[in-house]
Design a protein around this motif. Structure first.
Motif, short mmCIF file in Angstrom:
data_model
loop_
_atom_site.label_atom_id
_atom_site.label_comp_id
_atom_site.label_asym_id
_atom_site.label_seq_id
_atom_site.Cartn_x
_atom_site.Cartn_y
_atom_site.Cartn_z
N ASP A 18 -4.86 37.19 35.48
CA ASP A 18 -3.95 36.99 34.33
C ASP A 18 -3.28 35.62 34.38
N THR A 33 3.58 35.27 27.67
CA THR A 33 4.59 34.26 27.97
C THR A 33 3.91 33.19 28.79
N ARG A 34 4.46 32.04 28.74
CA ARG A 34 3.87 30.91 29.44
C ARG A 34 4.62 30.71 30.74
N GLY A 35 4.13 31.41 31.75
CA GLY A 35 4.78 31.32 33.04
C GLY A 35 6.21 31.80 32.94
N ALA A 80 -0.10 37.68 44.15
CA ALA A 80 -0.62 39.05 44.18
C ALA A 80 -2.04 39.07 43.63
N THR A 96 7.95 36.58 42.58
CA THR A 96 6.69 36.43 43.34
C THR A 96 6.27 37.80 43.87
N PRO A 97 5.87 38.67 42.96
CA PRO A 97 5.61 40.06 43.35
C PRO A 97 4.30 40.24 44.11
N ASP A 98 4.26 41.25 44.94
CA ASP A 98 3.00 41.78 45.46
C ASP A 98 3.26 43.23 45.84
N GLU A 99 2.22 43.93 46.28
CA GLU A 99 2.36 45.37 46.50
C GLU A 99 3.47 45.73 47.49
N ALA A 120 3.71 37.47 31.18
CA ALA A 120 2.69 36.52 31.65
C ALA A 120 1.54 37.25 32.33
N THR A 121 1.88 38.28 33.09
CA THR A 121 0.83 39.11 33.70
C THR A 121 1.22 40.59 33.52
N LYS A 122 0.18 41.38 33.49
CA LYS A 122 0.37 42.83 33.35
C LYS A 122 1.18 43.37 34.53
N LEU A 123 0.88 42.85 35.74
CA LEU A 123 1.59 43.33 36.93
C LEU A 123 3.10 43.17 36.79
N ARG A 124 3.52 42.04 36.26
CA ARG A 124 4.96 41.78 36.14
C ARG A 124 5.60 42.67 35.06
#
Lengths: 266, 266, 266
Positions: free
Chosen positions: B52, A135-137, B46, A66-69, A98-102
């Motif tokens: 995404d 990826t799917r989640g 986030a 569960t990332p954030d800045e 799944a997301t670029k951020l991850r």
């Protein structure tokens, strides 16, 4: 293999303190998994206390679920400090792809620190290798056995670390050798955070054993615990409870009887 | 009603990916409820990854149970993006009425986005309608049956959405029709986050079924699971465990036998 | 002692609303412990809603288990407001001594507010007294019986509050009297957050009873629940589940039969 039960003995004897920066979903369950296996969990993420906590910790587990800045900044700082302190670092790139951020967060952590073990499902590790776009989640849906073996082997060489690609069969490689682990149970897919639990437990084993064996041992121990749990409970709520029971109950005798690990050709 | 078991079949077949921005207390339990029912949960907050994640998600669940400025900003962004993408959005206004922040946050989310289903207890929905000043935390204490029916009906018209007012009897309305659901068990009040769980499950149903039926189906399925869980376990710890078991075990046959839903006059 | 079962009766009758600012690991488990015992939990940390929430709350529990700058600011504000409102405040200094941030945070909270009860393990309370430099994460490892009694007594005088030092034997003091509580079970050490649970429950008792008796009652009730849970479940997953069951089932008769409390010389 003899060294798996030996590794568990060492965890139980030394009770390593595993420092976790993990996701909100699994904070409780990974702490309980670590306690059940005999390790000592701590969760700290404030940048102001990371150095103090890592000084007394035996290993660091970073999970980006569960990332954030704010949390990413903590993860980066923790990985840098633990690298300097030469503490084992385990990275779980939850949802990479799944997301670029991850994807970017995981790649950056691999770059700035000395990651000891990278543990993810097929899509996550594949995304990090850039072979795979989506990826799917956090589910592992596109797993293929032969590809998983290859993926673990290539990723280990690419990232210069031990890589565990988990799925119906788990593959662990250090870029030279590859182990296939057939233990586990599909009911694990019906309980959230079981991947994160095995990553946390890997942190306990990495504190007492060299990385390749630590990763294999954690997967075997967790897989057998899941098989035993399923013998007693066929539904996810009860299965989840029994999983902790068996992480506590598992011993060398059970491991030697039930382990299904093979060293395979890369 | 035939369509309830049909809706459950669809959830199990399509395994919708439900993106959740929820509260810290229930992250684990709502993820497990979604997995048990057959859906696929993901938790991401986030701002940098919401687009995404929502692109691959089948629905969005927003639950304001532990709000703060950072999380509220994420909720607002997620609701806007999901509205543009025409994804179903489920809102749980936890504690609306207890604090101004919660009431205002929920109202703002209703205003800026296209909320598909609003699920709350009597006090929360009443607070949003401005009929009611105070709620006592997240408990539903001032429930009255006839008023609850009326509340669902009026709130649905006012907010132009499907509204589920849950309590001893649950009422669901789209501003034209009203359904009364008599399934459920009072032991749910002794386990934290059971309201949040049913909201999360509503997100799974809304991904495969139109809103009114989705909301009714989720409440019926959850209510029956609770009744079955109580048959096996009379105390809250064990009951909680069995609740997941029965979300997994429930099937069309059980639904048809146990459902207590009636279409009622508004 | 008669007043312990009386205190439990009051909790069940008045269902105090306990406002918690606690750590991410135990949000779910402490809420469930409060519900099981008969209290009503709420979790709120946004500075913008603290005043609203505390106005309706009957007590405040602050637990610093996963601190960071944002949460510490909320804790400080909450402690100030609750002090002004004369609401009972319970402080759990999780990991004090392990990092400077935690020690300083706990000491600051003790300084700025009127803490009613301070509940920690030996190392935490010792660190706050400055007698002790290091704690190993959140475990209580250096406990010594006689020292624990002395510690509770001295810390109570020093901080002008009720202090509960928990361990194999728990000691509670208000700086004049000391109670020793022999209830409890070592399996509690294999489940994360059991210390946090008893702190949360102390918040419920402090809402209905004077501080010294509240702290003793919470420890006795929790300890007996643990003993009963262990009678039914010898492994940590199942034990954890049964713990909630027994927090719900425990009654005056059981307390009078099983309590092992003694008033001891300071």
């Amino acid at each position: 293999m003899e060294w798996i039960s030996k590794a568990l003995e060492k965890v139980r004897k030394r009770k390593p303190l595993v420092q976790n920066i993990t996701n909100f979903v699994v904070m409780n369950t990974t702490a309980n998994a670590l306690l059940a296996i005999g390790a000592s969990p701590v969760m700290a993420h404030a940048r102001d206390e990371l150095e103090d906590m890592l000084r007394i910790a035996d290993s660091l587990v970073v999970n980006i679920g569960t990332p954030d800045e704010h949390w990413i900044a903590s993860m980066e700082k923790a990985v840098k400090i633990a690298s300097e302190m030469k503490k084992p670092i385990i990275l779980d790139p939850v949802g990479a792809g799944a997301t670029k951020l991850r994807t970017e967060t995981a790649l950056k952590l691999l770059e700035i620190g000395d990651i000891t073990i990278l543990r993810g499902n097929f899509d996550e590790i594949a995304a990090l290798l850039g072979e795979h776009g989506k990826t799917r989640g956090v589910d592992s849906t596109t797993y293929e056995k032969d590809k998983a073996k290859e993926l673990a082997f290539i990723a280990a060489k690419e990232f210069n670390t031990v890589v565990a690609v988990t799925g119906p069969v788990d593959y662990v490689s250090d870029g030279r050798e590859v182990y296939a682990i057939y233990n586990g149970h599909e009911m694990l897919g019906r309980v959230t955070g079981t991947g994160c639990m095995v990553t946390a437990i890997t942190g306990a084993f990495a504190a007492v054993e060299e990385p390749l064996r630590a990763a294999v041992s954690a997967l075997v121990v967790f897989g057998i615990a899941a098989e035993k749990a399923y013998e007693e409970a066929k539904y996810p709520g009860s299965f989840h409870v029994k999983l902790y029971d068996w992480l506590y109950r598992i011993n060398g005798e059970l491991i030697n009887k039930m382990e299904r690990v093979r060293k395979v050709e890369p």
